[in-house]
Design an enzyme around this catalytic site. Structure first.
Site, short mmCIF file in Angstrom:
data_model
loop_
_atom_site.label_atom_id
_atom_site.label_comp_id
_atom_site.label_asym_id
_atom_site.label_seq_id
_atom_site.Cartn_x
_atom_site.Cartn_y
_atom_site.Cartn_z
CE LYS A 121 68.46 20.47 -2.37
NZ LYS A 121 69.11 21.43 -1.43
CG ASP A 152 71.40 20.00 1.00
OD1 ASP A 152 72.46 19.58 1.50
OD2 ASP A 152 71.36 20.72 -0.01
CE LYS A 164 75.39 21.81 0.58
NZ LYS A 164 73.96 22.08 0.38
CG ASP A 186 80.31 20.87 15.31
OD1 ASP A 186 81.44 20.94 15.84
OD2 ASP A 186 79.32 21.47 15.77
CB THR A 246 79.35 24.12 -7.60
OG1 THR A 246 78.16 24.38 -6.88
CG2 THR A 246 79.41 22.68 -8.03
NE ARG A 259 66.68 28.42 -8.59
CZ ARG A 259 67.87 28.99 -8.72
NH1 ARG A 259 67.98 30.29 -8.64
NH2 ARG A 259 68.94 28.26 -8.92
#
Ligand code: C5P
Length: 244
Positions: free
Chosen positions: A40, A67, A69, A72, A131, A222
């Site tokens: 990703k 990714d 996002k 518009d 989130t 991570r």
């Protein structure tokens, strides 16, 4: 053709989030060649390196989840999705708050970009509620519904607008699988192998639990990228997922 995920072993549906500088991302990816199917790329890496970073991972044989996002007007998002698909991105994200017309335009653009280059049609995923937002943050921007109701409503909107699926926390996966049916992609970050450091993730699940709750793909960053041996951590996750 979109991947029929239920026919793909779960270990090939683990997406490694490379949220690090390019040189580090490349070293980690090189250690995962032949092991991980997906990486990703998020905003930090993409805005630093541009579309060349996608080709770099594609050439190493990875599928790329881009990714960024999108959010518009439909015309802009159609162009963004077309450009992203033309670079070879296999999965991309947008905010469902952009509305039906925007999401339909994204699907159209993604299809165009892929067809232009002879690539497979990419998966298109909707972000329901970040989130980082709670009920008070939603109220501030004029959303009166609670978080779970808003997640459900936005997920249904994503589906009716033609998106492949949604990004969700592992805690929402079971509810969303029931709501969206068996074919929708449900991609869950917030995944921590047993015994791993939790970091700033709040609502977490192990890889196996996330898949069992209904995730089609999981995102792990991570715990793999900060490990002394990313390949060993990936192998341990793959072993945990044996049989799924
Ligand atoms: O390093 P870690 O495993 O926490 O990485 C998770 C990835 O998933 C990051 O790239 C992050 O942007 C993304 N993500 C998240 N939580 C969300 C949505 C996306 O951690 N709610």
């Amino acid at each position: 053709m979109l991947e029929n995920f239920s026919e793909t072993p779960a270990k090939d549906r683990v997406i490694v989030a490379l949220d690090c500088p390019a040189w580090e991302a490349i070293v980690i990816a090189d250690a995962l060649v032949g092991k991980a199917a997906w990486v990703k790329i998020g905003m930090t890496l993409y805005y630093a390196e541009g579309p060349a970073i996608i080709s770099l991972f594609k050439r190493r044989g990875f599928k790329v989840f881009l990714d960024l996002k999108f959010h518009d007007i439909p015309n802009q998002v159609q162009g963004a999705a077309r450009s992203a698909a033309a670079t070879g991105a296999d999965m991309m994200t947008m905010h469902t708050l952009g509305g039906t017309a925007m999401m339909r335009a994204a699907v159209e653009g993604a299809g165009q970009g892929a067809r232009d280059r002879g690539y497979d049609e990419p998966a298109t995923l909707g972000i329901t509620v970040l989130t980082s937002m709670d009920e008070a943050a939603l109220a501030e921007v004029g959303v009166a519904r609670g978080v779970p109701e808003q997640v459900r409503a936005q997920a249904l909107l994503a589906q009716s607008s033609g998106l492949t699926g949604v990004v969700a926390s592992p805690q929402e996966a079971r509810m969303l699988r029931e709501l969206l049916g068996q074919e929708a992609f449900i991609v869950t970050p917030g995944v921590r192998p047993a015994g791993a450091e939790v970091g700033d993730q709040r609502r977490i699940a192990t890889p196996r639990a996330a898949f069992e709750a209904g995730a089609s793909h999981i995102v792990v960053g991570r715990p793999i990228t900060k490990a002394p041996s990313p390949a060993d951590v990936f192998d341990a996750i793959a072993a945990e997922l044996e049989g799924l």
